[in-house]
Scaffold this motif. Structure first.
Motif, PDB file in Angstrom:
ATOM      1  N   GLY A 233     -16.287  35.312  60.410  1.00  0.00           N
ATOM      2  CA  GLY A 233     -16.315  34.784  59.042  1.00  0.00           C
ATOM      3  C   GLY A 233     -15.298  35.490  58.161  1.00  0.00           C
ATOM      4  O   GLY A 233     -15.057  35.099  57.019  1.00  0.00           O
ATOM      5  N   THR A 234     -14.698  36.540  58.716  1.00  0.00           N
ATOM      6  CA  THR A 234     -13.639  37.280  58.020  1.00  0.00           C
ATOM      7  C   THR A 234     -12.411  36.386  57.824  1.00  0.00           C
ATOM      8  O   THR A 234     -11.576  36.666  56.973  1.00  0.00           O
ATOM      9  CB  THR A 234     -13.236  38.497  58.908  1.00  0.00           C
ATOM     10  N   LYS A 235     -12.303  35.339  58.627  1.00  0.00           N
ATOM     11  CA  LYS A 235     -11.096  34.509  58.649  1.00  0.00           C
ATOM     12  C   LYS A 235     -11.260  33.277  57.731  1.00  0.00           C
ATOM     13  O   LYS A 235     -11.472  33.433  56.556  1.00  0.00           O
ATOM     14  CB  LYS A 235     -10.788  34.102  60.091  1.00  0.00           C
ATOM     15  N   ASP A 242     -11.415  39.434  51.898  1.00  0.00           N
ATOM     16  CA  ASP A 242     -12.099  40.436  51.083  1.00  0.00           C
ATOM     17  C   ASP A 242     -13.471  40.811  51.642  1.00  0.00           C
ATOM     18  O   ASP A 242     -14.173  41.636  51.063  1.00  0.00           O
ATOM     19  CB  ASP A 242     -12.209  39.979  49.614  1.00  0.00           C
ATOM     20  N   ILE A 243     -13.868  40.210  52.751  1.00  0.00           N
ATOM     21  CA  ILE A 243     -15.122  40.621  53.404  1.00  0.00           C
ATOM     22  C   ILE A 243     -14.965  40.572  54.923  1.00  0.00           C
ATOM     23  O   ILE A 243     -14.080  39.894  55.440  1.00  0.00           O
ATOM     24  CB  ILE A 243     -16.349  39.724  53.054  1.00  0.00           C
ATOM     25  N   MET A 244     -15.867  41.278  55.602  1.00  0.00           N
ATOM     26  CA  MET A 244     -16.016  41.145  57.051  1.00  0.00           C
ATOM     27  C   MET A 244     -17.328  40.386  57.272  1.00  0.00           C
ATOM     28  O   MET A 244     -18.326  40.677  56.598  1.00  0.00           O
ATOM     29  CB  MET A 244     -16.162  42.511  57.734  1.00  0.00           C
ATOM     30  N   ALA A 245     -17.332  39.439  58.175  1.00  0.00           N
ATOM     31  CA  ALA A 245     -18.572  38.712  58.470  1.00  0.00           C
ATOM     32  C   ALA A 245     -18.464  38.040  59.831  1.00  0.00           C
ATOM     33  O   ALA A 245     -17.352  37.790  60.320  1.00  0.00           O
ATOM     34  CB  ALA A 245     -18.840  37.654  57.397  1.00  0.00           C
ATOM     35  N   GLY A 246     -19.607  37.763  60.437  1.00  0.00           N
ATOM     36  CA  GLY A 246     -19.636  37.033  61.702  1.00  0.00           C
ATOM     37  C   GLY A 246     -20.735  35.990  61.654  1.00  0.00           C
ATOM     38  O   GLY A 246     -21.763  36.192  60.998  1.00  0.00           O
ATOM     39  N   LEU A 278     -19.411  35.027  51.251  1.00  0.00           N
ATOM     40  CA  LEU A 278     -19.104  34.085  52.340  1.00  0.00           C
ATOM     41  C   LEU A 278     -19.505  32.668  51.925  1.00  0.00           C
ATOM     42  O   LEU A 278     -18.766  31.706  52.145  1.00  0.00           O
ATOM     43  CB  LEU A 278     -19.818  34.510  53.630  1.00  0.00           C
ATOM     44  N   GLU A 279     -20.657  32.546  51.284  1.00  0.00           N
ATOM     45  CA  GLU A 279     -21.119  31.235  50.811  1.00  0.00           C
ATOM     46  C   GLU A 279     -20.097  30.661  49.825  1.00  0.00           C
ATOM     47  O   GLU A 279     -19.750  29.479  49.874  1.00  0.00           O
ATOM     48  CB  GLU A 279     -22.498  31.406  50.148  1.00  0.00           C
ATOM     49  N   SER A 360      -4.973  39.779  61.564  1.00  0.00           N
ATOM     50  CA  SER A 360      -5.933  38.786  61.093  1.00  0.00           C
ATOM     51  C   SER A 360      -5.251  37.482  60.673  1.00  0.00           C
ATOM     52  O   SER A 360      -4.026  37.361  60.685  1.00  0.00           O
ATOM     53  CB  SER A 360      -6.784  39.337  59.960  1.00  0.00           C
ATOM     54  N   PHE A 361      -6.062  36.489  60.328  1.00  0.00           N
ATOM     55  CA  PHE A 361      -5.560  35.181  59.898  1.00  0.00           C
ATOM     56  C   PHE A 361      -6.660  34.482  59.105  1.00  0.00           C
ATOM     57  O   PHE A 361      -7.758  35.021  58.938  1.00  0.00           O
ATOM     58  CB  PHE A 361      -5.120  34.338  61.112  1.00  0.00           C
TER      59      PHE A 361
END
Ligand code: PLP
Length: 433
Positions: A233-235, A242-246, A278-279, A360-361
């Protein structure tokens, strides 16, 4: 009633309300609500969400709390502890379950690698895993760790070749990991064909697809036959770096329960603020990706016309163009090119100005990188050579800037680096090295 497999229930040591409840009621967050309302097109679903917020807030509140008070000793309520569940995270997960094609449940964790870590905890020593030979460096690193310390046997084969996969599937195969397009060689895996052959040879094997390169906007691996889909979810999903997420999604709630057990047991669920960001990112995924793809197509055509070998599924010259378009609805915004020389690639990358030199991308900003020195440096040089990984490969991850500015910036860098010369009519000629 429990949704957990009995062998896992047996392992539970009761320490808190959340853990005590696991054996009695569905885990919190509960599986996503069934699709009772009309399902709209994905660009509508990305922005249209419904909540039960008491003030009907348009943006879901951030429940920045670790604990929730019980109404009474006997009435625990829906939430008790954020490691087990939090309303901001639940809202996000239910929204994701609606936009990820074929999903009945989505789960969110602290990064894309965490998502894979959670999924690989379904494995046990002796299990065999099949993975690609051109796969994300972090995935390679985790599989290597599991092979050396977790008793897992990992086979790296060309997963873009159905016969290569057929040759290694056996009764011990527990999982197969697919990426399409692969990163950064942009090769296409035939997800329906591989899924069918794996399930036929071993119905218990789980087909897991990493959909980070395309996002739910452009491909739905669960609908193509995969059992589990995950992505960083970082992409694209968050879109702003601006965040890291999966994100993990499944179509079988029993598998979803096993994954939720791992997330709750290890405490890697996405924190409320990250869930909220993320939302927010998901709501603009459609417009961002549309513009990114449009720019990527123009840039791929520019580089190809300048004489470079360009890998992008939006180009008819891509050897698996037809296969890609049979299973995806867009080409994405990552492309790569070969220059024929490592120092030349280095000069080109360092000669750009708008393009950020970054791993990243999926970000709104355009990024340029040299995978063998950056995102894929964790794959050692010998293994890269065995896998025909071009050391001079440049990866371009296209953002939403004006495409003319992006092309001008690349053109200037190519000329300065000595890769091309500009002709009187403005066209470019590739220079021999
Ligand atoms: N999958 C792919 C294809 C990736 O490129 C990445 C990260 O670059 C990941 C997974 C891991 O995601 P994260 O960096 O959020 O852990």
């Amino acid at each position: 009633m429990s949704h957990l497999p009995t062998e896992q229930l047996a392992d539970l040591t009761v320490h808190s309300n959340s853990e005590a409840r696991e054996g009695l009621v569905p885990p919190s967050p509960a599986p996503s609500s069934p699709r009772t309302r009309r399902h709209y097109s994905i660009d509508t679903e990305l922005v249209f969400t419904e909540t039960t917020d008491q003030y009907r807030s348009s943006s879901t509140p951030i429940y920045q709390t670790a604990t929730f008070k019980q109404e009474s000793l006997s009435n625990m309520g829906e939430y008790d502890y954020t490691r087990s569940g939090n309303p901001t995270r639940t809202h996000l997960e239910r929204h994701l379950a609606r936009i990820i094609g074929g999903a009945t449940r989505a789960l969110t964790v602290t990064s894309g690698m965490t998502a894979l870590d959670v999924i690989t905890r379904l494995l046990k020593p002796g299990d065999e895993v099949i993975a690609g030979d051109d796969l994300y460096g972090g995935t390679n690193r985790l599989l290597k760790y599991l092979s050396t310390s977790g008793g897992i046997v990992a086979h790296h084969v060309d997963t873009t070749n159905v016969d290569a996969v057929r040759a290694v599937v056996n009764e011990k195969t527990a999982m197969i990991l697919l990426e399409s397009p692969t990163n950064p060689l942009i090769k296409i895996a035939n997800i329906p064909a591989i899924t069918a052959l794996v399930h036929e040879k071993n119905p218990n094997a789980l087909v897991v697809a990493d959909n980070t390169m395309l996002s739910p906007m452009l491909m739905a691996p669960l609908e193509l036959g995969a059992d589990i889909v995950y992505e960083s979810g970082t992409k694209y999903l968050s879109g702003h770096h601006d965040i890291m997420a999966g994100v993990i999604a499944v179509k079988n709630n029993a598998i979803g329960d096993r994954l939720f057990f791992v997330i709750n047991a290890s405490g890697c669920g996405l924190a409320p603020f990250e869930a909220w960001l993320l939302e927010r990112g998901i709501k603009t995924l459609g417009v961002r990706l549309e513009k990114q793809q449009h720019n990527a197509q123009l840039i791929a055509e520019f580089l190809e016309s300048a004489g470079f070998k360009v890998r992008y599924p939006g180009l008819k010259s891509h050897p698996q163009y037809a296969l890609h378009w049979a299973q995806a609805s867009g080409a994405g915004a990552v492309l790569s090119l070969e220059t024929g020389s490592v120092p030349l690639s280095e000069r080109i990358i360092e000669g750009t100005h708008i393009w950020g030199i970054s791993v990243s991308f999926g970000c709104v900003n355009s990024l340029i990188s040299m995978p063998c020195k950056m995102s894929h440096a964790s794959i050692d040089a010998k293994t890269r050579a065995e896998r025909d990984f071009p050391e001079d490969l440049i990866r371009l991850c296209v953002g939403i800037e004006n495409p003319d500015d992006l092309i001008d910036d690349l053109k200037t860098a190519l000329i300065k680096a000595g890769a091309v010369k500009i002709n009187n009519d403005g066209s470019l000629t590739r220079l021999n090295l």
